[in-house]
Design a protein around this motif. Structure first.
Motif, mmCIF file in Angstrom:
data_model
loop_
_atom_site.group_PDB
_atom_site.id
_atom_site.type_symbol
_atom_site.label_atom_id
_atom_site.label_comp_id
_atom_site.label_asym_id
_atom_site.label_seq_id
_atom_site.Cartn_x
_atom_site.Cartn_y
_atom_site.Cartn_z
ATOM 1 N N ALA A 1 99.826 -9.467 -34.773
ATOM 2 C CA ALA A 1 98.757 -10.273 -35.359
ATOM 3 C C ALA A 1 97.587 -10.433 -34.401
ATOM 4 O O ALA A 1 96.416 -10.385 -34.815
ATOM 5 C CB ALA A 1 99.304 -11.643 -35.760
ATOM 6 N N VAL A 2 97.875 -10.602 -33.101
ATOM 7 C CA VAL A 2 96.809 -10.723 -32.109
ATOM 8 C C VAL A 2 96.012 -9.425 -32.030
ATOM 9 O O VAL A 2 94.777 -9.436 -31.976
ATOM 10 C CB VAL A 2 97.390 -11.089 -30.732
ATOM 11 N N ALA A 3 96.725 -8.284 -32.030
ATOM 12 C CA ALA A 3 96.035 -6.991 -31.993
ATOM 13 C C ALA A 3 95.179 -6.795 -33.241
ATOM 14 O O ALA A 3 94.042 -6.305 -33.165
ATOM 15 C CB ALA A 3 97.054 -5.861 -31.869
ATOM 16 N N GLY A 4 95.697 -7.177 -34.403
ATOM 17 C CA GLY A 4 94.921 -7.060 -35.632
ATOM 18 C C GLY A 4 93.696 -7.955 -35.619
ATOM 19 O O GLY A 4 92.609 -7.552 -36.065
ATOM 20 N N SER A 5 93.853 -9.168 -35.098
ATOM 21 C CA SER A 5 92.711 -10.077 -34.994
ATOM 22 C C SER A 5 91.649 -9.517 -34.056
ATOM 23 O O SER A 5 90.445 -9.581 -34.334
ATOM 24 C CB SER A 5 93.180 -11.448 -34.500
ATOM 25 N N ALA A 6 92.106 -8.978 -32.916
ATOM 26 C CA ALA A 6 91.169 -8.399 -31.950
ATOM 27 C C ALA A 6 90.406 -7.230 -32.570
ATOM 28 O O ALA A 6 89.196 -7.071 -32.351
ATOM 29 C CB ALA A 6 91.912 -7.948 -30.702
ATOM 30 N N PHE A 7 91.106 -6.405 -33.341
ATOM 31 C CA PHE A 7 90.452 -5.274 -33.999
ATOM 32 C C PHE A 7 89.380 -5.758 -34.963
ATOM 33 O O PHE A 7 88.249 -5.245 -34.964
ATOM 34 C CB PHE A 7 91.491 -4.437 -34.739
ATOM 35 N N ALA A 8 89.702 -6.750 -35.775
ATOM 36 C CA ALA A 8 88.731 -7.268 -36.733
ATOM 37 C C ALA A 8 87.529 -7.881 -36.024
ATOM 38 O O ALA A 8 86.372 -7.664 -36.424
ATOM 39 C CB ALA A 8 89.401 -8.302 -37.639
ATOM 40 N N GLY A 9 87.788 -8.625 -34.935
ATOM 41 C CA GLY A 9 86.685 -9.223 -34.204
ATOM 42 C C GLY A 9 85.797 -8.203 -33.517
ATOM 43 O O GLY A 9 84.573 -8.307 -33.535
ATOM 44 N N GLY A 10 86.422 -7.190 -32.914
ATOM 45 C CA GLY A 10 85.633 -6.152 -32.254
ATOM 46 C C GLY A 10 84.811 -5.340 -33.233
ATOM 47 O O GLY A 10 83.642 -5.022 -32.972
ATOM 48 N N LEU A 11 85.408 -4.989 -34.364
ATOM 49 C CA LEU A 11 84.684 -4.212 -35.371
ATOM 50 C C LEU A 11 83.536 -5.029 -35.949
ATOM 51 O O LEU A 11 82.420 -4.515 -36.140
ATOM 52 C CB LEU A 11 85.645 -3.793 -36.484
ATOM 53 N N GLY A 12 83.783 -6.297 -36.212
ATOM 54 C CA GLY A 12 82.715 -7.143 -36.729
ATOM 55 C C GLY A 12 81.555 -7.243 -35.768
ATOM 56 O O GLY A 12 80.385 -7.165 -36.167
ATOM 57 N N SER B 1 93.559 -7.074 -26.603
ATOM 58 C CA SER B 1 94.711 -7.848 -27.058
ATOM 59 C C SER B 1 95.897 -7.725 -26.101
ATOM 60 O O SER B 1 96.719 -8.632 -26.009
ATOM 61 C CB SER B 1 95.131 -7.391 -28.456
ATOM 62 N N ALA B 2 95.981 -6.612 -25.368
ATOM 63 C CA ALA B 2 97.115 -6.393 -24.464
ATOM 64 C C ALA B 2 96.902 -6.987 -23.078
ATOM 65 O O ALA B 2 97.816 -7.595 -22.508
ATOM 66 C CB ALA B 2 97.398 -4.899 -24.336
ATOM 67 N N VAL B 3 95.690 -6.820 -22.525
ATOM 68 C CA VAL B 3 95.482 -7.208 -21.122
ATOM 69 C C VAL B 3 94.241 -8.059 -20.904
ATOM 70 O O VAL B 3 93.950 -8.425 -19.771
ATOM 71 C CB VAL B 3 95.407 -5.950 -20.223
ATOM 72 N N GLY B 4 93.490 -8.392 -21.953
ATOM 73 C CA GLY B 4 92.311 -9.216 -21.784
ATOM 74 C C GLY B 4 91.052 -8.402 -21.553
ATOM 75 O O GLY B 4 90.982 -7.216 -21.860
ATOM 76 N N MET B 5 90.053 -9.055 -20.975
ATOM 77 C CA MET B 5 88.728 -8.463 -20.815
ATOM 78 C C MET B 5 88.643 -7.643 -19.530
ATOM 79 O O MET B 5 88.823 -8.177 -18.435
ATOM 80 C CB MET B 5 87.672 -9.567 -20.773
ATOM 81 N N ILE B 6 88.371 -6.352 -19.671
ATOM 82 C CA ILE B 6 88.150 -5.470 -18.523
ATOM 83 C C ILE B 6 86.820 -4.763 -18.770
ATOM 84 O O ILE B 6 86.738 -3.787 -19.505
ATOM 85 C CB ILE B 6 89.294 -4.459 -18.352
ATOM 86 N N GLY B 7 85.787 -5.288 -18.179
ATOM 87 C CA GLY B 7 84.447 -4.829 -18.491
ATOM 88 C C GLY B 7 83.992 -3.632 -17.690
ATOM 89 O O GLY B 7 84.526 -3.330 -16.617
ATOM 90 N N PHE B 8 82.999 -2.943 -18.223
ATOM 91 C CA PHE B 8 82.217 -1.901 -17.578
ATOM 92 C C PHE B 8 82.923 -0.566 -17.399
ATOM 93 O O PHE B 8 82.277 0.407 -17.022
ATOM 94 C CB PHE B 8 81.671 -2.377 -16.225
ATOM 95 N N VAL B 9 84.219 -0.482 -17.637
ATOM 96 C CA VAL B 9 84.874 0.830 -17.566
ATOM 97 C C VAL B 9 84.294 1.757 -18.637
ATOM 98 O O VAL B 9 84.073 2.946 -18.390
ATOM 99 C CB VAL B 9 86.399 0.683 -17.737
ATOM 100 N N GLY B 10 84.031 1.199 -19.820
ATOM 101 C CA GLY B 10 83.454 1.994 -20.895
ATOM 102 C C GLY B 10 82.020 2.410 -20.650
ATOM 103 O O GLY B 10 81.489 3.257 -21.384
#
Length: 325
Positions: free
Chosen positions: A108-119, A241-250
């Motif tokens: 459910a957390v992964a699904g929520s994260a997906f919906a939030g990121g896509l939005g 959803s798995a490890v939190g915020m890891i910025g700038f790698v992308g």
């Protein structure tokens, strides 16, 4: 920008070496274990239970973030684009934190994260309209991130102390609590997401000339744009959803790949995941050893490296007068 196969082989070797170094129990503070009876069993347990899943998760997360970053940069036709900078990570974090706060399960957390990121990605894309210049994209990302950050702060302020500490530490990004199931999930997601995006390579190459040009070549632009956006959001959401915020790698990995092999989408999306895995594994190594026996969040390490790089890149692109790839 030559010899892409040579760069691919070199990066694969470097990534493997980094994984072996980071996963080596000798690089930890295990001197006390060596003085105990049966220390071999202790080291084996440390390696199997903590080190190996952690380093594999770091490699998987880095590869996913770099894949998402490559897709977003090609989608927006802008080398300044990155899932975190345009709000995808912020939207995913907000939705995932909301799931965590109500005790939702991992799926459910992964699904929520997906919906939030896509939005968040769709909002940023809508704010850009037809103008995907650097300034427009950064302004859209600032707006989306500000909204997500404000809502996240409001959510955190309402949490009890126990949940507050867990959510706050999770938001900074860490592989410390990673187990085999989490690592396997991240690694298993790489191949299907990468392959599906790789199938869009011809479209993404055509898109660099503009949506109108891609349409006249014969691509169903709207449908393919949505498909790429969904895959980029999915890759980012899985990591958040798995490890939190890891910025700038992308941002870092695709840009470095572009310097090595050029902006052609097939080469870019082949090399960037390896660079992302290498960067994240090295960042995890620094996070463990910089303040040992204490540990820094990995997200802090990547931000300390990535933020100055982004400012340099922004200044460089601003001096050129055009931020497009």
């Amino acid at each position: 920008m030559t010899r892409p196969l040579a760069w691919l082989a070199a990066l694969a070797f470097a990534c493997l070496a980094a994984i072996l170094i980071d996963g080596n129990p000798a690089s930890a503070n295990v001197a006390a274990l060596l003085a105990l009876p049966g220390h071999d069993a202790w080291l084996a347990e440390l390696l199997h239970t903590l080190r190996v899943p952690r380093v594999l998760a770091a490699a998987g997360a880095g590869a996913l973030l770099a894949t998402a970053g490559s897709a977003v940069q090609l989608l927006f036709r802008n080398p300044l684009a990155e899932p975190g900078l345009i709000g995808v990570s912020g939207g995913a974090a907000l939705a995932a934190a909301l799931g965590l706060s109500v005790g939702a399960g991992a799926i459910a957390v992964a699904g929520s994260a997906f919906a939030g990121g896509l939005g968040a990605l769709l909002i940023a894309r809508q704010l850009c309209g037809r103008d995907v210049s650097g300034s427009r994209l950064i302004l859209a990302g600032v707006a989306v991130n500000a909204l997500a950050g404000s809502l996240l702060t409001l959510l955190i302020a309402t949490l009890p102390d126990g949940d507050l500490r867990n959510v706050t530490f999770w938001l900074m990004g860490s592989f410390a609590a990673m187990d085999w199931a989490g690592a396997a999930g991240l690694l298993a997601a790489i191949a299907p997401i990468w392959l599906l995006l790789r199938l869009q390579a011809s479209f993404l190459n055509a898109l660099q000339l503009g949506e109108a040009a891609a349409f006249h070549v014969g691509f169903a632009v709207a449908r393919r744009l949505q498909g790429v956006a969904v895959l980029a959001a999915l890759a980012t959401a899985l990591v958040v959803s798995a490890v939190g915020m890891i910025g700038f790698v992308g941002l870092l990995a695709p840009h470095l790949a572009r310097l090595l092999v050029g902006a052609e989408s097939r080469r870019l999306m082949t090399l960037a995941p390896l660079l992302g895995a290498l960067l994240t594994v090295l960042a995890d190594w620094v996070a463990r050893l910089a303040l040992a026996p204490a540990e820094l969040p990995v997200g802090v390490v990547t931000s300390l490296i990535g933020a100055p790089f982004f400012l340099w890149l922004l200044n460089k692109q601003g001096g050129r007068g055009d931020a497009r790839a």
